[in-house]
Design an enzyme around this catalytic site. Structure first.
Site, PDB file in Angstrom:
ATOM      1  N   HIS A 119       0.808  -1.108   0.153  1.00 41.46           N
ATOM      2  CA  HIS A 119       0.083  -0.021  -0.063  1.00 41.46           C
ATOM      3  C   HIS A 119       0.772   1.235   0.040  1.00 41.46           C
ATOM      4  CE1 HIS A 119      -3.428   2.608   0.582  1.00 41.46           C
ATOM      5  NE2 HIS A 119      -4.150   1.732   1.010  1.00 41.46           N
ATOM      6  N   HIS A 173     -26.792  14.513   3.062  1.00 42.41           N
ATOM      7  CA  HIS A 173     -26.173  13.899   2.240  1.00 42.41           C
ATOM      8  C   HIS A 173     -26.744  12.326   2.283  1.00 42.41           C
ATOM      9  CE1 HIS A 173     -22.454  11.985   0.257  1.00 42.41           C
ATOM     10  NE2 HIS A 173     -22.414  13.328  -0.169  1.00 42.41           N
ATOM     11  N   SER A 201     -25.265   7.073  -2.646  1.00 45.50           N
ATOM     12  CA  SER A 201     -25.530   5.501  -2.219  1.00 45.50           C
ATOM     13  C   SER A 201     -24.354   5.243  -1.739  1.00 45.50           C
ATOM     14  CB  SER A 201     -25.050   4.958  -3.949  1.00 45.50           C
ATOM     15  OG  SER A 201     -26.309   5.248  -4.619  1.00 45.50           O
ATOM     16  N   ASP A 243     -10.727  -4.055 -19.488  1.00 48.83           N
ATOM     17  CA  ASP A 243     -10.906  -5.155 -20.724  1.00 48.83           C
ATOM     18  C   ASP A 243      -9.537  -5.237 -21.053  1.00 48.83           C
ATOM     19  OD1 ASP A 243     -11.387  -6.667 -22.905  1.00 48.83           O
ATOM     20  OD2 ASP A 243     -12.826  -5.166 -23.724  1.00 48.83           O
TER      21      ASP A 243
END
Length: 453
Positions: A179, A267, A270, A397
């Site tokens: 990381h 707020h 999703s 892809d």
């Protein structure tokens, strides 16, 4: 020579170096900023991308693997820190990232048994509870660090890649990275650059936004954060992994519930809805499995925030490295497990995002003391979020179409959820969790039941 394990046959362990060219530098070194040093003791980040692509072993070894190696070499030319290493000083001095000519990335080529290929692949890309241990044969291991006694550094590799064929069924690409070398924004950009070069070729891909490495854009107002963080850090079972889907209509139903009960919550993205829902469901699992937690026990919620555009002056979006700030809120176990636990969680997370995440002055406030303030939280009841719908790997892809499944394997055993866009359901989200089996079962029951209510 190929070597076999119970699950896979390893055809080759090799190294892939940046493509040699007239403009390739012989050496590159980068200092660690305080954003990087935060992650020194963190476990490697492990990602898997599964692609449905019927392919024979011969086609895989003779065509696909050579193309992947070539395009990876081309991509590493623009991402030298990933081919290099992290240099940890054994005596005095500051750590650094360093690439020197000849450095390369560990690249493993493997294949599963033909007889179980389709069954194993379909099992792994499912959303049902899957034994997290079943993912690890496809996750590459970072090579062991080595010690250079002459220069007095311990040297840590930063990236490893594994490509595994499921004969006549599909391909899995696994990534392990330290990381410290970069956050999700940096690593996802690298993965997408590699996939583009694989599918289109380097000339056609023409990397439009090359990584930006100038560390001087990371402002350190006190001039001592990196040193403070460095001084603080240098000393310093069966888990099923399951994917849960929140459909667009689920999220909207939860949002409507909040607006009915708490109309002043501002707020309601999703992200807010989904993470609040999981946080409250997790709190409710304790009683289900007989875990004794005092109602006054603090429950912490931690997210990392991309600080690139929140710094003053802003950092380029293509900055390669870590540039994450922490945002934390807390409740109590009693509040979260209660009947209104979801509403409590939504209010807290909404306020956190409104007042800290979306306020760039607040995002970076107190950065000199982040280490001392936040490190102790990880010994407590803490819930974190890994990933974001913003970092969409489902459009990665390599020439075989979009991935059938993305798995964040490194959440295994963490008190964290992974979060990304749903591949199958427009507007939906995929939530990954890896919990002790009884806790996973209890969580699943609560997750599904609460949605019905």
């Amino acid at each position: 020579m190929a070597t076999s394990t119970k699950r896979i046959t390893v055809h080759d362990h090799c190294r892939v170096a940046p493509l040699a060219s007239a403009d390739l530098v012989a050496e590159q070194s980068l200092p660690l900023t305080y954003f990087d040093i935060i992650w020194l003791n963190f476990h490697p980040i492990q990602r898997l991308l599964f692609y449905q692509f019927p392919c024979s072993s011969a086609q895989f070894l003779e065509k696909i693997v050579p193309n992947l190696k070539k395009s990876l070499s081309q991509t590493l030319k623009h991402h030298l820190p990933l081919a290099g290493s992290f240099y940890f000083p054994l005596n005095s001095g500051m750590p650094e990232f360093r690439y020197v000519s000849g450095d390369s990335v560990s690249f493993t080529i493997a294949e599963t048994s033909t007889s179980t290929s389709t069954h194993d692949f379909n099992y792994l890309i499912g959303n049902q509870a899957r034994d997290a241990d079943q993912f690890y044969p496809f996750v590459p291991s970072l090579p062991e660090p080595r010690t250079d006694s002459e220069s007095a550094f311990k040297i840590f590799p930063l990236l490893a890649v594994q490509v595994t064929l499921f004969p006549e069924t599909g391909i899995c690409i696994g990534f392990s990275n330290d990381h410290t070398v970069g956050d999700a924004s940096s690593i996802v950009r690298f993965i997408k650059a590699w996939s583009s070069a694989t599918k289109l070729g380097e000339e056609e891909a023409k990397i439009s936004s090359l990584p930006f490495y100038d560390r001087s854009v990371i402002e350190d107002p006190s001039g001592r954060r990196a040193n403070i963080y460095w001084n603080q850090m240098k000393h310093s079972k069966y888990w099923p992994q399951q994917t849960y889907i929140l459909l667009k209509e689920d999220i909207q139903r939860l949002r409507s519930h909040v607006l009915t009960k708490r109309p002043n919550v501002s707020h309601l993205s999703s992200f807010t809805i989904s993470t609040a829902y999981v946080w409250s469901c997790l709190a409710k699992t304790a009683a289900k499995i007989g875990e004794m937690v005092d109602d006054n026990e603090p429950e912490y919620y931690v997210i990392t925030v991309d600080a690139r555009h929140r710094l003053d002056p802003p950092v380029p979006a293509t900055y390669f490295g870590n540039c994450l700030a922490a945002a934390v809120t807390e409740s109590t176990h009693g509040e979260l497990k209660g009947e209104d636990g979801f509403l409590v969680a939504v209010e807290l997370i909404s306020e956190l995002i409104s007042k800290r995440v979306n306020n760039k002055e607040e995002t970076m406030r107190g950065a000199d003391d982040w280490m001392a303030k936040y490190a102790p939280l990880f010994e407590k009841r803490v819930f974190g979020v890994a990933g974001s719908p913003k970092f969409d790997l489902y459009d990665t892809d390599f020439g075989w179409g979009k991935p059938s499944k993305y798995e964040a394997v490194s959440i295994d055993g963490d008190s964290a959820m992974s979060l990304c866009k749903s591949r199958e359901f427009e507007g939906g989200l995929e939530i990954g969790l890896s919990l002790f089996k009884p806790k996973q079962d209890a969580f699943e029951a609560i997750f599904n039941e609460e949605l019905k209510i």
